[in-house]
Design a protein around this motif. Structure first.
Motif, PDB file in Angstrom:
ATOM      1  N   LEU A   1     -14.067  -7.703  13.420  1.00 55.22           N
ATOM      2  CA  LEU A   1     -14.140  -7.086  14.678  1.00 55.22           C
ATOM      3  C   LEU A   1     -13.206  -5.900  14.735  1.00 55.22           C
ATOM      4  O   LEU A   1     -13.544  -4.895  15.479  1.00 55.22           O
ATOM      5  CB  LEU A   1     -13.822  -8.167  15.619  1.00 55.22           C
ATOM      6  CG  LEU A   1     -14.637  -9.297  15.829  1.00 55.22           C
ATOM      7  CD1 LEU A   1     -14.345 -10.306  16.647  1.00 55.22           C
ATOM      8  CD2 LEU A   1     -15.988  -8.735  16.674  1.00 55.22           C
ATOM      9  N   ARG A   2     -12.151  -5.973  14.228  1.00 58.51           N
ATOM     10  CA  ARG A   2     -11.056  -4.836  14.143  1.00 58.51           C
ATOM     11  C   ARG A   2     -11.537  -3.999  13.404  1.00 58.51           C
ATOM     12  O   ARG A   2     -11.186  -2.539  13.725  1.00 58.51           O
ATOM     13  CB  ARG A   2      -9.712  -5.542  13.807  1.00 58.51           C
ATOM     14  CG  ARG A   2      -9.110  -6.482  14.992  1.00 58.51           C
ATOM     15  CD  ARG A   2      -7.671  -7.046  14.816  1.00 58.51           C
ATOM     16  NE  ARG A   2      -7.675  -7.628  13.650  1.00 58.51           N
ATOM     17  CZ  ARG A   2      -7.043  -7.506  12.582  1.00 58.51           C
ATOM     18  NH1 ARG A   2      -6.389  -6.332  12.294  1.00 58.51           N
ATOM     19  NH2 ARG A   2      -6.974  -8.247  11.430  1.00 58.51           N
TER      20      ARG A   2
ATOM     21  N   VAL B   1      -6.028  -0.480   4.910  1.00 62.05           N
ATOM     22  CA  VAL B   1      -4.963  -1.573   5.025  1.00 62.05           C
ATOM     23  C   VAL B   1      -4.141  -0.955   6.264  1.00 62.05           C
ATOM     24  O   VAL B   1      -3.412  -2.006   6.908  1.00 62.05           O
ATOM     25  CB  VAL B   1      -4.339  -1.615   3.889  1.00 62.05           C
ATOM     26  CG1 VAL B   1      -5.265  -2.368   2.900  1.00 62.05           C
ATOM     27  CG2 VAL B   1      -3.772  -0.647   3.153  1.00 62.05           C
ATOM     28  N   THR B   2      -3.819  -0.074   6.454  1.00 62.38           N
ATOM     29  CA  THR B   2      -3.251   0.588   7.545  1.00 62.38           C
ATOM     30  C   THR B   2      -3.624   0.785   9.109  1.00 62.38           C
ATOM     31  O   THR B   2      -3.003   0.360  10.141  1.00 62.38           O
ATOM     32  CB  THR B   2      -2.146   1.724   7.303  1.00 62.38           C
ATOM     33  OG1 THR B   2      -3.079   2.829   7.173  1.00 62.38           O
ATOM     34  CG2 THR B   2      -1.407   1.909   6.180  1.00 62.38           C
ATOM     35  N   GLU B   3      -4.929   1.187   9.018  1.00 58.01           N
ATOM     36  CA  GLU B   3      -5.558   1.002  10.212  1.00 58.01           C
ATOM     37  C   GLU B   3      -5.991  -0.458  10.779  1.00 58.01           C
ATOM     38  O   GLU B   3      -6.040  -0.570  12.040  1.00 58.01           O
ATOM     39  CB  GLU B   3      -6.799   1.749  10.212  1.00 58.01           C
ATOM     40  CG  GLU B   3      -6.896   3.291   9.984  1.00 58.01           C
ATOM     41  CD  GLU B   3      -8.021   4.136   9.777  1.00 58.01           C
ATOM     42  OE1 GLU B   3      -8.844   4.095  11.001  1.00 58.01           O
ATOM     43  OE2 GLU B   3      -8.738   4.504   8.815  1.00 58.01           O
ATOM     44  N   VAL B   4      -6.111  -1.242   9.763  1.00 50.31           N
ATOM     45  CA  VAL B   4      -6.996  -2.713  10.166  1.00 50.31           C
ATOM     46  C   VAL B   4      -5.997  -3.709   9.431  1.00 50.31           C
ATOM     47  O   VAL B   4      -6.504  -4.200   8.511  1.00 50.31           O
ATOM     48  CB  VAL B   4      -8.333  -2.792   9.891  1.00 50.31           C
ATOM     49  CG1 VAL B   4      -8.883  -4.148  10.425  1.00 50.31           C
ATOM     50  CG2 VAL B   4      -9.051  -1.710  10.348  1.00 50.31           C
TER      51      VAL B   4
ATOM     52  N   TYR C   1       0.874  -1.213   0.020  1.00 45.46           N
ATOM     53  CA  TYR C   1       0.006  -0.023  -0.047  1.00 45.46           C
ATOM     54  C   TYR C   1       0.882   1.295  -0.036  1.00 45.46           C
ATOM     55  O   TYR C   1       1.891   1.418   0.700  1.00 45.46           O
ATOM     56  CB  TYR C   1      -0.950   0.031   1.420  1.00 45.46           C
ATOM     57  CG  TYR C   1      -1.528   1.413   1.393  1.00 45.46           C
ATOM     58  CD1 TYR C   1      -2.583   1.674   0.536  1.00 45.46           C
ATOM     59  CD2 TYR C   1      -1.402   1.976   2.622  1.00 45.46           C
ATOM     60  CE1 TYR C   1      -3.341   2.779   0.332  1.00 45.46           C
ATOM     61  CE2 TYR C   1      -2.161   3.323   2.669  1.00 45.46           C
ATOM     62  CZ  TYR C   1      -3.211   3.670   1.776  1.00 45.46           C
ATOM     63  OH  TYR C   1      -3.954   4.947   1.892  1.00 45.46           O
ATOM     64  N   ASP C   2       0.599   2.416  -0.857  1.00 43.47           N
ATOM     65  CA  ASP C   2       1.480   3.534  -1.010  1.00 43.47           C
ATOM     66  C   ASP C   2       0.453   4.690  -1.139  1.00 43.47           C
ATOM     67  O   ASP C   2       0.541   5.263  -2.090  1.00 43.47           O
ATOM     68  CB  ASP C   2       2.259   2.984  -2.364  1.00 43.47           C
ATOM     69  CG  ASP C   2       3.307   4.502  -2.377  1.00 43.47           C
ATOM     70  OD1 ASP C   2       3.669   4.865  -1.302  1.00 43.47           O
ATOM     71  OD2 ASP C   2       3.813   4.719  -3.493  1.00 43.47           O
ATOM     72  N   ARG C   3      -0.424   4.658  -0.100  1.00 42.96           N
ATOM     73  CA  ARG C   3      -1.277   5.846  -0.367  1.00 42.96           C
ATOM     74  C   ARG C   3      -2.087   5.864  -1.469  1.00 42.96           C
ATOM     75  O   ARG C   3      -2.824   7.113  -1.570  1.00 42.96           O
ATOM     76  CB  ARG C   3      -0.629   7.144  -0.025  1.00 42.96           C
ATOM     77  CG  ARG C   3       0.098   7.111   1.399  1.00 42.96           C
ATOM     78  CD  ARG C   3       0.712   8.636   1.348  1.00 42.96           C
ATOM     79  NE  ARG C   3       1.450   8.678   2.763  1.00 42.96           N
ATOM     80  CZ  ARG C   3       2.426   9.651   3.006  1.00 42.96           C
ATOM     81  NH1 ARG C   3       2.826  10.321   2.064  1.00 42.96           N
ATOM     82  NH2 ARG C   3       2.447   9.720   4.382  1.00 42.96           N
ATOM     83  N   GLU C   4      -2.491   4.893  -2.101  1.00 44.93           N
ATOM     84  CA  GLU C   4      -3.798   4.963  -3.126  1.00 44.93           C
ATOM     85  C   GLU C   4      -5.081   5.245  -2.450  1.00 44.93           C
ATOM     86  O   GLU C   4      -5.393   4.968  -1.157  1.00 44.93           O
ATOM     87  CB  GLU C   4      -3.922   3.485  -3.722  1.00 44.93           C
ATOM     88  CG  GLU C   4      -2.620   3.040  -4.404  1.00 44.93           C
ATOM     89  CD  GLU C   4      -1.606   2.645  -3.723  1.00 44.93           C
ATOM     90  OE1 GLU C   4      -0.480   2.451  -4.470  1.00 44.93           O
ATOM     91  OE2 GLU C   4      -1.608   2.410  -2.537  1.00 44.93           O
TER      92      GLU C   4
END
Length: 161
Positions: A145-146, A125-128, A20-23
């Motif tokens: 859940l997350r 994807v970075t938060e969860v 992931y690159d800030r898409e």
């Protein structure tokens, strides 16, 4: 890499998410997926139509298979699905199935997550992050859940893409 070198779905999805690159958006699918024309634009429109700060579209896509001649055959008779709980297993994993949604006029509230399709804004994807230690069973309930505890709300799409 060869499948025998992998360490399960959680490990693979976690590894992929590190790219992931800030898409602006993120899509998680199963490898056995096929797409409708303009699927990306249609998913973005669908997500943007939801009045929610952190919407997440999720479902089990319709099945497809290879014909003897190598062509793809998609089961277009499968209606839009939302994920439904069959049972909670003794190890706290879940057994889930897809069931027909009651209304396809707009994306609807979902109570469970399907690993076969997740579409959200990119920061998801970075938060969860996907738990790399989940081999297979437990992936969907773990992410659901997350996601919920990070403020995401689940929705089923209103068309198969």
């Amino acid at each position: 890499m060869r499948y025998s070198q992998g360490e399960g779905v959680g490990w693979a999805r976690n590894r992929a998410n590190r790219l992931y690159d800030r898409e602006e958006y993120v899509l998680q699918i199963d490898s056995h997926s096929r797409f409708a024309l303009d699927w990306d634009e249609r998913l973005i429109e669908m997500l943007d139509s939801i009045d929610d700060l952190k919407p997440l579209l999720t479902t089990y896509p319709p099945p497809y298979w290879k014909e003897e001649d190598g062509s793809d055959r998609i089961d277009h008779s499968t209606s839009v699905q939302r994920v439904s709980l069959v049972r909670v297993n003794p190890d706290r994993t879940t057994h889930q199935i897809g069931e027909q949604v009651p209304d396809t006029s707009a994306p609807g509230k979902a109570s469970l997550l399907g690993g076969g399709l997740i579409f959200a804004r990119g920061g998801f994807v970075t938060e969860v992050p996907v738990d790399p230690d989940v081999y297979f069973l437990g992936e969907e309930i773990s992410i659901a859940l997350r996601a919920y505890t990070h403020g995401y709300n689940l929705y089923y799409p209103n068309e198969n893409l």
